[in-house]
Design an enzyme around this catalytic site. Sequence first.
Site, PDB file in Angstrom:
ATOM      1  N   ASP A 196      42.220  36.136  40.334  1.00 35.13           N
ATOM      2  CA  ASP A 196      42.334  34.932  41.169  1.00 35.13           C
ATOM      3  C   ASP A 196      43.280  33.910  40.525  1.00 35.13           C
ATOM      4  OD1 ASP A 196      40.817  34.157  39.015  1.00 35.13           O
ATOM      5  OD2 ASP A 196      39.093  33.454  40.167  1.00 35.13           O
ATOM      6  N   HIS A 212      43.065  32.874  37.343  1.00 37.36           N
ATOM      7  CA  HIS A 212      42.473  32.044  36.280  1.00 37.36           C
ATOM      8  C   HIS A 212      43.089  32.364  34.922  1.00 37.36           C
ATOM      9  CE1 HIS A 212      39.090  35.189  35.820  1.00 37.36           C
ATOM     10  NE2 HIS A 212      39.580  35.097  34.602  1.00 37.36           N
TER      11      HIS A 212
HETATM   12  C1  GLP Z   1      38.442  37.017  31.454  1.00 37.14           C
HETATM   13  C2  GLP Z   1      38.988  36.047  30.401  1.00 37.14           C
HETATM   14  C3  GLP Z   1      40.468  35.745  30.626  1.00 37.14           C
HETATM   15  C4  GLP Z   1      41.229  37.030  30.850  1.00 37.14           C
HETATM   16  C5  GLP Z   1      40.700  37.724  32.082  1.00 37.14           C
HETATM   17  C6  GLP Z   1      41.444  38.988  32.448  1.00 37.14           C
HETATM   18  O1  GLP Z   1      38.037  36.381  32.609  1.00 37.14           O
HETATM   19  N1  GLP Z   1      38.280  34.823  30.390  1.00 37.14           N
HETATM   20  O2  GLP Z   1      40.962  35.045  29.503  1.00 37.14           O
HETATM   21  O3  GLP Z   1      42.607  36.767  30.990  1.00 37.14           O
HETATM   22  O4  GLP Z   1      39.334  38.051  31.810  1.00 37.14           O
HETATM   23  O5  GLP Z   1      40.942  40.083  31.776  1.00 37.14           O
HETATM   24  P1  GLP Z   1      41.621  41.495  31.710  1.00 37.14           P
HETATM   25  O6  GLP Z   1      42.717  41.387  30.716  1.00 37.14           O
HETATM   26  O7  GLP Z   1      40.520  42.413  31.252  1.00 37.14           O
HETATM   27  O8  GLP Z   1      42.103  41.812  33.082  1.00 37.14           O
END
Ligand code: GLP
Length: 243
Positions: free
Chosen positions: A136, A138
């Site tokens: 999303d 974030h």
């Molecule tokens: C979590 C963390 C983020 C990270 C996101 C994506 O929500 N708080 O900092 O960027 O996951 O994770 P992934 O790299 O496993 O897709």
Amino acid sequence: MKIYKTKNYEEMSKKAAQIMAAQVTLKPDCVLGLATGSTPVGAYGHLIQWCKDGLLDFSQVKTVNLDEYKGLTPDNDQSYRYFMNKNLFSGINISMENTHVPNGAETDSQKACSQYNAIIAGMGGIDLQLLGIGHDGHIGFNEPGDSFELETHCVDLTPLTIEANKRFFEKAEDVPRQAYTMGIRNIMLARKILFVISGEDKAEILKKSVEGPVTPQVPASVLQLHPDVMLVADEAALSLMKL
Ligand code: GLP
């Protein structure tokens, strides 16, 4: 924004690790802002290897992590503190007292967040902040709609984030509903940002973040306003971008 296009996750990880290694070499007592999630794990693996090979020295490095689940203690294997110890800190010659993750065990949100802001300020800010992205948009746990002006704060995780992160837990109900996260303000004050993204499933949100309007509805879009962002992404993640 400087864009490094890599073939795949492995190449992305190596490039990201090289940028982090360069930071440590150029400024041995630097402050690294670190991230969790699956994306940075490959880069952390390279840093561990290079440290073991005697090519990198973390003895003076200080770190601050982006976020932590509220309510999880460091010994909980789903906590971000546990993740960092396992995936990076235990493999490099860093002093554990130089590593910082928001205190998930602190129930007083205001206290946890103001202590964390004080830690970041006390270190003189962040030299290089590593960032991944959620589906999303974030960054850290700054969810869509969060004000760009916030520093470390307590957030309610969105259903999409809970859904995405449940893969690390036994069941969705086990995913904490709240987290402490550095705010966009803390992130934007970092002197350099290293943004890592891999996979086709992130292509749409990456395009929105980099080519769309800057809006709190897409938290990562704020990075368009940062003067020194290195985006390291693989072909799949970049597949929808005009470049
Ligand atoms: C979590 C963390 C983020 C990270 C996101 C994506 O929500 N708080 O900092 O960027 O996951 O994770 P992934 O790299 O496993 O897709």
